[in-house]
Motif scaffolding. Structure first.
Motif, PDB file in Angstrom:
ATOM      1  N   VAL A   1      33.567 -16.825   5.188  1.00  0.00           N
ATOM      2  CA  VAL A   1      32.785 -17.259   6.461  1.00  0.00           C
ATOM      3  C   VAL A   1      32.247 -15.847   7.052  1.00  0.00           C
ATOM      4  O   VAL A   1      32.792 -14.911   7.614  1.00  0.00           O
ATOM      5  N   TYR A   2      30.842 -16.073   7.514  1.00  0.00           N
ATOM      6  CA  TYR A   2      30.250 -14.990   8.346  1.00  0.00           C
ATOM      7  C   TYR A   2      29.742 -15.500   9.625  1.00  0.00           C
ATOM      8  O   TYR A   2      29.499 -16.592   9.957  1.00  0.00           O
ATOM      9  N   LEU A   3      29.673 -14.487  10.416  1.00  0.00           N
ATOM     10  CA  LEU A   3      28.817 -14.444  11.354  1.00  0.00           C
ATOM     11  C   LEU A   3      27.838 -13.469  11.633  1.00  0.00           C
ATOM     12  O   LEU A   3      28.147 -12.275  12.008  1.00  0.00           O
ATOM     13  N   GLN A   4      26.812 -13.727  11.786  1.00  0.00           N
ATOM     14  CA  GLN A   4      25.494 -12.938  11.830  1.00  0.00           C
ATOM     15  C   GLN A   4      25.149 -13.146  13.366  1.00  0.00           C
ATOM     16  O   GLN A   4      24.896 -14.013  13.812  1.00  0.00           O
ATOM     17  N   MET A   5      25.345 -11.938  13.839  1.00  0.00           N
ATOM     18  CA  MET A   5      25.025 -11.895  15.535  1.00  0.00           C
ATOM     19  C   MET A   5      23.899 -10.850  15.790  1.00  0.00           C
ATOM     20  O   MET A   5      23.635  -9.821  15.319  1.00  0.00           O
ATOM     21  N   THR A   6      22.938 -11.252  16.420  1.00  0.00           N
ATOM     22  CA  THR A   6      21.515 -10.683  16.612  1.00  0.00           C
ATOM     23  C   THR A   6      21.333 -10.594  18.011  1.00  0.00           C
ATOM     24  O   THR A   6      21.921 -11.253  19.004  1.00  0.00           O
ATOM     25  N   ASN A   7      20.716  -9.315  18.536  1.00  0.00           N
ATOM     26  CA  ASN A   7      20.183  -9.248  19.953  1.00  0.00           C
ATOM     27  C   ASN A   7      21.677  -9.010  20.690  1.00  0.00           C
ATOM     28  O   ASN A   7      21.733  -9.803  21.812  1.00  0.00           O
ATOM     29  N   LEU A   8      22.570  -8.521  20.354  1.00  0.00           N
ATOM     30  CA  LEU A   8      23.836  -8.284  21.092  1.00  0.00           C
ATOM     31  C   LEU A   8      23.772  -7.590  22.149  1.00  0.00           C
ATOM     32  O   LEU A   8      23.095  -6.655  22.340  1.00  0.00           O
ATOM     33  N   GLN A   9      24.394  -8.160  23.166  1.00  0.00           N
ATOM     34  CA  GLN A   9      24.417  -7.540  24.593  1.00  0.00           C
ATOM     35  C   GLN A   9      25.925  -7.154  24.847  1.00  0.00           C
ATOM     36  O   GLN A   9      26.736  -7.692  24.565  1.00  0.00           O
TER      37      GLN A   9
END
Length: 126
Positions: free
Chosen positions: A78-86
Motif C-alpha cells: 500500500v502506498y501513500l503519495q503525499m504532495t505539497n507537504l507542509q
C-alpha cells in the motif's frame, strides 16, 4: 499480521514524498488498510483508507486533495503519495489494517484499526 513501512524522510515545504507499506499475514483482498499519523504531543489520527476488495479509497480532511492512497495486490503493498507537504504534516506515519471491521468502516478513527506497523518518520522543513 505484519505491516512494514518505508520511504519516510526529510523534505522541504511544497515537496512530495511517497511512503510504502508491505502487508503480510492477512488476505490483502479482504481487509482494509489505512494510514495513520501522529505528530509529537498530538493524538494519533487516521488520514486515509483503501478497501482491499473494491479498491475504494477514503480520505479525511487532513489528506483530502493532497494525498493519494493506492495498493498493489500483487506485491501486497500500500502506498501513500503525499504532495505539497507542509510543516504541519511532520509526523510518524503508520500503516494500519482492519481486522474486526470491513471495507474501511469508521476509517476516520484510528481506533477502528486492529494492526499497525512501527511507523516511518516524515519531517517537513519550512
Amino acid at each position: 499480521v505484519q505491516l512494514v513501512e518505508s520511504g519516510g524522510g526529510l523534505v522541504q515545504a511544497g515537496e512530495s514524498l511517497r511512503i510504502s507499506c508491505t502487508v503480510s499475514g492477512i488476505n490483502f483482498d479482504e481487509h482494509a488498510v489505512g494510514w495513520l499519523r501522529q505528530a509529537p504531543g498530538k493524538e494519533r489520527e487516521a488520514i486515509s483508507c483503501i478497501n482491499g476488495r473494491a479498491g475504494k479509497t477514503y480520505y479525511t480532511d487532513a489528506a483530502k486533495g493532497r494525498f493519494t492512497i493506492s495498493a498493489d495486490s500483487a506485491s501486497n503493498t500500500v502506498y501513500l503519495q503525499m504532495t505539497n507537504l507542509q510543516p504541519e504534516d511532520t509526523a510518524t506515519y503508520y500503516c494500519a489494517a482492519q481486522g474486526r471491521y470491513l471495507y474501511c468502516s469508521g476509517y476516520g478513527s484510528w481506533r477502528m484499526y486492529d494492526y499497525s506497523g512501527q511507523g516511518t518518520q516524515v519531517t517537513v522543513s519550512s
